[in-house]
Design a protein around this motif. Structure first.
Motif, PDB file in Angstrom:
ATOM      1  N   LEU A  47     -28.602 -36.213 -37.613  1.00  0.00           N
ATOM      2  CA  LEU A  47     -28.226 -37.544 -38.474  1.00  0.00           C
ATOM      3  C   LEU A  47     -30.257 -38.466 -38.149  1.00  0.00           C
ATOM      4  O   LEU A  47     -30.756 -38.432 -36.903  1.00  0.00           O
ATOM      5  N   THR A  48     -31.205 -38.470 -39.369  1.00  0.00           N
ATOM      6  CA  THR A  48     -32.211 -38.801 -38.702  1.00  0.00           C
ATOM      7  C   THR A  48     -32.416 -40.557 -39.624  1.00  0.00           C
ATOM      8  O   THR A  48     -31.869 -40.300 -40.900  1.00  0.00           O
ATOM      9  N   ILE A  88     -26.886 -29.640 -42.222  1.00  0.00           N
ATOM     10  CA  ILE A  88     -27.464 -29.597 -41.561  1.00  0.00           C
ATOM     11  C   ILE A  88     -28.078 -30.289 -40.415  1.00  0.00           C
ATOM     12  O   ILE A  88     -27.708 -30.814 -39.532  1.00  0.00           O
ATOM     13  N   HIS A  89     -29.296 -31.164 -41.796  1.00  0.00           N
ATOM     14  CA  HIS A  89     -29.865 -32.114 -41.858  1.00  0.00           C
ATOM     15  C   HIS A  89     -29.618 -33.454 -42.370  1.00  0.00           C
ATOM     16  O   HIS A  89     -29.488 -33.183 -43.978  1.00  0.00           O
ATOM     17  N   ILE A  90     -29.051 -34.638 -41.944  1.00  0.00           N
ATOM     18  CA  ILE A  90     -29.502 -35.885 -42.918  1.00  0.00           C
ATOM     19  C   ILE A  90     -30.422 -36.891 -42.708  1.00  0.00           C
ATOM     20  O   ILE A  90     -29.982 -37.521 -41.586  1.00  0.00           O
ATOM     21  N   THR A  91     -31.182 -37.433 -43.253  1.00  0.00           N
ATOM     22  CA  THR A  91     -31.969 -38.843 -43.282  1.00  0.00           C
ATOM     23  C   THR A  91     -31.398 -39.775 -43.930  1.00  0.00           C
ATOM     24  O   THR A  91     -31.745 -39.792 -45.776  1.00  0.00           O
ATOM     25  N   VAL A  92     -30.957 -40.749 -43.855  1.00  0.00           N
ATOM     26  CA  VAL A  92     -30.812 -42.081 -44.352  1.00  0.00           C
ATOM     27  C   VAL A  92     -31.547 -42.874 -43.585  1.00  0.00           C
ATOM     28  O   VAL A  92     -32.132 -43.084 -42.453  1.00  0.00           O
ATOM     29  N   TRP A 143     -30.348 -48.128 -36.678  1.00  0.00           N
ATOM     30  CA  TRP A 143     -32.028 -46.097 -35.877  1.00  0.00           C
ATOM     31  C   TRP A 143     -30.819 -46.057 -33.882  1.00  0.00           C
ATOM     32  O   TRP A 143     -31.152 -44.626 -34.256  1.00  0.00           O
ATOM     33  N   SER A 144     -30.020 -46.620 -33.453  1.00  0.00           N
ATOM     34  CA  SER A 144     -29.322 -46.166 -32.732  1.00  0.00           C
ATOM     35  C   SER A 144     -28.136 -45.387 -33.069  1.00  0.00           C
ATOM     36  O   SER A 144     -27.605 -44.670 -32.220  1.00  0.00           O
TER      37      SER A 144
END
Lengths: 112, 116
Positions: B112-113, B9-13, B83-84
């Motif tokens: 995606l964060t 559902i949500h991924i942070t990299v 970041w974009s």
């Protein structure tokens, strides 16, 4: 300006009112689509059209009506709006039977 | 009926790190597969598509995806995120319906964060 446009971009209405969301494309694409986007559901197809005067139901058609008298326009009407129809609505079009769909900017609809 | 599963559902990299977003599909015939990206408050933009041929497809913004029939997967990758790239990503499968038309079935999306 060429492309696919939706109007209005934002709409607040009350339960029981009739609402029409407009979609206009300048490419003369044969195929057009209406989706709704809700958290946890992604995009779900409401109705689609293969050409003027040819429409068919998608995954979640209940409570919605469409028409397509002209190739470039594909309005979506909520005949009697309900709170469950609060959503973001996207229109899309494509030129070929199988291929990329081009999406409009969306209409955020709130039903109070 | 066709379906698409996006298990994350949500991924942070971190910016500059590599990225892989997972997509599994179910469809009885040869699938047409798509990845779309949606920036906040915007419509969907096509990143890439697979119709046939080479199973590794290149898209815009440095993204690529690999079709693996044996795994019913179409994972999206990018070697170094910017970041974009922060956005919502949707995988979709195309299925033939009435009038020879094709409709898309979308997954529920992966947000995606990107962190500095």
């Amino acid at each position: 300006d060429a492309g696919i446009t939706q109007s209005p971009r934002y709409k607040i209405t009350e339960t029981g009112r009739q609402v029409t969301l407009m979609c206009h494309q300048t490419w003369s694409h044969s195929y057009m689509f209406w989706y709704r986007q809700d958290l946890g559901h992604g995009l779900r197809l409401i109705y689609y059209s293969a050409a003027a005067d040819i429409t068919d139901k998608g995954e979640v058609p209940d409570g919605y009506v469409v028409s397509r008298s002209k190739t470039e326009n594909f309005p979506l009407t909520l005949e009697s709006a309900t709170r469950s129809q609060t959503s973001v609505y996207f229109c899309a079009s494509k030129t070929r039977r199988r291929g990329e769909q081009f999406f409009g900017p969306g209409t955020r609809l709130t039903v109070l | 009926a066709q379906s698409v599963t996006q298990p994350d559902i949500h991924i942070t990299v971190s910016e500059g790190a590599s990225l892989e977003l997972r997509c599994n599909y179910s469809y009885g015939a040869t699938p047409y597969l798509f990845w779309y990206v949606q920036s906040p408050g915007q419509g969907l933009q096509l990143l890439l598509k697979y119709f046939s041929g080479d199973t590794l497809v290149q898209g815009i913004k440095g993204f690529e995806a690999e079709f693996k029939r044996s795994q019913s997967s179409f994972n999206l990758r990018k070697p170094s995120v910017h970041w974009s790239d922060a956005a919502e990503y949707f995988c979709a499968v195309g299925a033939l319906v009435h009038f020879g038309n094709e409709k898309l079935t979308f997954g529920t999306g992966t947000r995606l964060t990107i962190i500095p």
